[in-house]
Write an enzyme that holds these catalytic residues in place. Structure first.
Site, mmCIF file in Angstrom:
data_model
loop_
_atom_site.group_PDB
_atom_site.id
_atom_site.type_symbol
_atom_site.label_atom_id
_atom_site.label_comp_id
_atom_site.label_asym_id
_atom_site.label_seq_id
_atom_site.Cartn_x
_atom_site.Cartn_y
_atom_site.Cartn_z
ATOM 1 N N GLY A 198 -1.182 24.725 -97.615
ATOM 2 C CA GLY A 198 -2.036 24.232 -97.459
ATOM 3 C C GLY A 198 -3.540 24.411 -96.075
ATOM 4 N N GLY B 248 -5.022 21.303 -93.305
ATOM 5 C CA GLY B 248 -5.684 20.610 -92.872
ATOM 6 C C GLY B 248 -6.139 20.107 -90.942
ATOM 7 C CG ASP C 262 -1.777 9.780 -95.377
ATOM 8 O OD1 ASP C 262 -2.183 8.688 -96.010
ATOM 9 O OD2 ASP C 262 -1.897 10.650 -94.664
HETATM 10 P P1 ADP Z 1 -1.293 17.212 -94.274
HETATM 11 O O1 ADP Z 1 -0.679 15.752 -92.660
HETATM 12 O O2 ADP Z 1 -1.969 17.880 -93.491
HETATM 13 O O3 ADP Z 1 -1.188 16.436 -95.220
HETATM 14 P P2 ADP Z 1 0.925 16.775 -96.105
HETATM 15 O O4 ADP Z 1 2.511 17.704 -94.915
HETATM 16 O O5 ADP Z 1 0.456 16.438 -96.245
HETATM 17 O O6 ADP Z 1 0.261 17.545 -94.450
HETATM 18 O O7 ADP Z 1 1.693 19.079 -96.529
HETATM 19 C C1 ADP Z 1 -0.060 19.805 -96.951
HETATM 20 C C2 ADP Z 1 -0.201 20.079 -97.991
HETATM 21 O O8 ADP Z 1 1.533 21.237 -98.601
HETATM 22 C C3 ADP Z 1 1.075 18.347 -99.394
HETATM 23 O O9 ADP Z 1 -0.241 18.063 -99.936
HETATM 24 C C4 ADP Z 1 1.897 19.361 -99.996
HETATM 25 O O10 ADP Z 1 1.246 19.981 -101.264
HETATM 26 C C5 ADP Z 1 2.087 20.707 -99.580
HETATM 27 N N1 ADP Z 1 3.800 20.848 -98.775
HETATM 28 C C6 ADP Z 1 3.827 19.957 -97.728
HETATM 29 N N2 ADP Z 1 5.206 20.309 -97.733
HETATM 30 C C7 ADP Z 1 5.275 20.168 -98.714
HETATM 31 C C8 ADP Z 1 6.801 20.468 -99.053
HETATM 32 N N3 ADP Z 1 9.022 20.335 -98.734
HETATM 33 N N4 ADP Z 1 7.283 21.058 -100.663
HETATM 34 C C9 ADP Z 1 6.758 21.222 -100.926
HETATM 35 N N5 ADP Z 1 4.877 20.863 -101.069
HETATM 36 C C10 ADP Z 1 4.640 20.508 -99.624
HETATM 37 MG MG MG Z 2 -0.155 15.181 -96.430
HETATM 38 MG MG MG Z 3 -0.590 13.727 -92.843
#
Ligand code: ADP
Ligand code: MG
Ligand code: MG
Length: 337
Positions: free
Chosen positions: A33, A35, A155
């Site tokens: 991912g 962002g 969120d």
């Molecule tokens: P952001 O704050 O940019 O949205 P996230 O913490 O939601 O970041 O992480 C982005 C994406 O990464 C999530 O939507 C998920 O698909 C993946 N992801 C994040 N943390 C995990 C985790 N512990 N296990 C599996 N996938 C994860």
């Molecule tokens: Mg997220």
């Molecule tokens: Mg976030």
């Protein structure tokens, strides 16, 4: 002279992602991912090849309202502080936290294959109310635990929920979370507009739980019907929810009360947790993941593929490095199931 914009800043930072103590303990395999905040990587722990997920949080992007001072007066992101403090079966667990000059490196457990609910829903699972209730009650439990501890996630949405092959879920992404206080009202919404309540979109201040209940309602709607209840802000402001298909009376009553236009009459967290649709008896072992949702072999059966024990034992797999093993798994298509 102009400051670099966030994208060029990000590419300059990429070299610095792994530097520091982090790389002595973990090896990143693949980016999953990216962002505005930073990056999310799949990685493994060097000692035992345990697969983990690392979120790299760009320090530059953290403003003061997302920071907290811990006991030794050191500033750290609320996101990291909360995930380190909270222990709940439906909230992702943190294994390690490191930092270098530019990033915090948040190492989390990898839950199942790491599929988020957005991906799950996009694959058009064969949902029914019992399975929906089983999945959703775990989300509700996580949020109930947060509210009891005076924490707002802010969120809640499908992308921030991870599901494994036993339909166990974990809440992730505490990047917008904050603390509630008696008599304190918030005026800024940090989440996603599709999940934002009408009164907050209209510019009203919010206490928190009533906004979170709305986001939970949108999440439940999306989980059951694979589309948003409201297509845009204008529709959300009207809050006229259409519940499609033949659904049970308790489900339709619950969903309508979670998406009640007036926050004063909206379902509360206690009502949700005790609602008959949420507490109905469900036997999750009757649901088979690869039958409910098209998936790759490692998604249906992650322990066979991804296990620290397999890699560190004398089994055949121990001769394959995690990187190689991972690329093999990536190569298999949904048709392999
Ligand atoms: P952001 O704050 O940019 O949205 P996230 O913490 O939601 O970041 O992480 C982005 C994406 O990464 C999530 O939507 C998920 O698909 C993946 N992801 C994040 N943390 C995990 C985790 N512990 N296990 C599996 N996938 C994860
Ligand atoms: Mg997220
Ligand atoms: Mg976030």
């Amino acid at each position: 002279s102009s400051r670099p914009n966030s994208l060029s800043l990000m590419s300059k930072c990429e070299d610095d992602l792994f530097s520091g103590e982090y790389s002595k303990h973990y090896t990143s395999i693949q980016q999953i991912g990216k962002g505005a905040y930073g990056y999310v990587n799949m990685a493994f722990r060097n000692t035992d090849r345990l697969l983990v997920v690392t979120k790299f949080i760009l320090k530059e992007k953290l403003c003061s309202q997302f920071m907290i001072k811990n006991h030794d007066c050191k500033e750290m992101p609320i996101e990291i502080h909360l995930l380190q403090t909270l222990k709940h079966k439906n909230i992702v667990a943190v294994l390690d936290v490191f930092e270098n000059e530019l990033f915090y490196q948040l190492v989390m457990e990898k839950h199942g294959s790491g599929m988020d609910l957005w991906t799950f829903i996009e694959r058009r699972p064969l949902m029914d109310e019992k399975l929906g209730s089983y999945i959703f009650r775990q989300i509700a439990d996580a949020v109930y635990h947060l509210h009891k501890n005076k924490i707002l996630h802010r969120d809640i949405k499908d992308e921030n929920i991870i599901i494994d092959h036993k339909f166990n879920i974990k809440l992730i992404d505490f990047g917008s979370a904050t603390f509630m206080e008696e008599g304190k009202y918030f005026s800024t919404f940090y989440g996603t507009t599709e999940y934002c309540s009408p009164e907050v979109l209209a510019g009203n201040k919010y206490a928190g739980p009533e906004l979170e209940m709305w986001s939970l309602g949108v999440t439940l709607y999306v989980l059951m019907f694979f589309e948003n209840p409201f297509i845009d802000v204008e529709e959300t402001l009207k809050a006229e929810v259409q519940i499609p298909n033949m659904v049970s009376e308790p489900f339709s009553v619950l969903l309508s009360s979670m998406l009640h236009k007036d926050p004063k009459f909206r379902c509360t967290m206690d009502q949700l947790i005790n609602h008959s649709w949420i507490t109905q008896e469900v036997n999750p072992s009757l649901f088979n993941f690869s039958w409910i949702v098209p998936c790759k072999p490692h998604e249906a059966n992650p322990e066979t593929y991804f296990s620290g024990h397999l890699y560190s034992s004398t089994s055949v797999l121990s001769t394959i490095s995690p990187q190689e093993s991972f690329s093999q798994i990536e190569d298999c298509s949904i048709a392999d199931c």
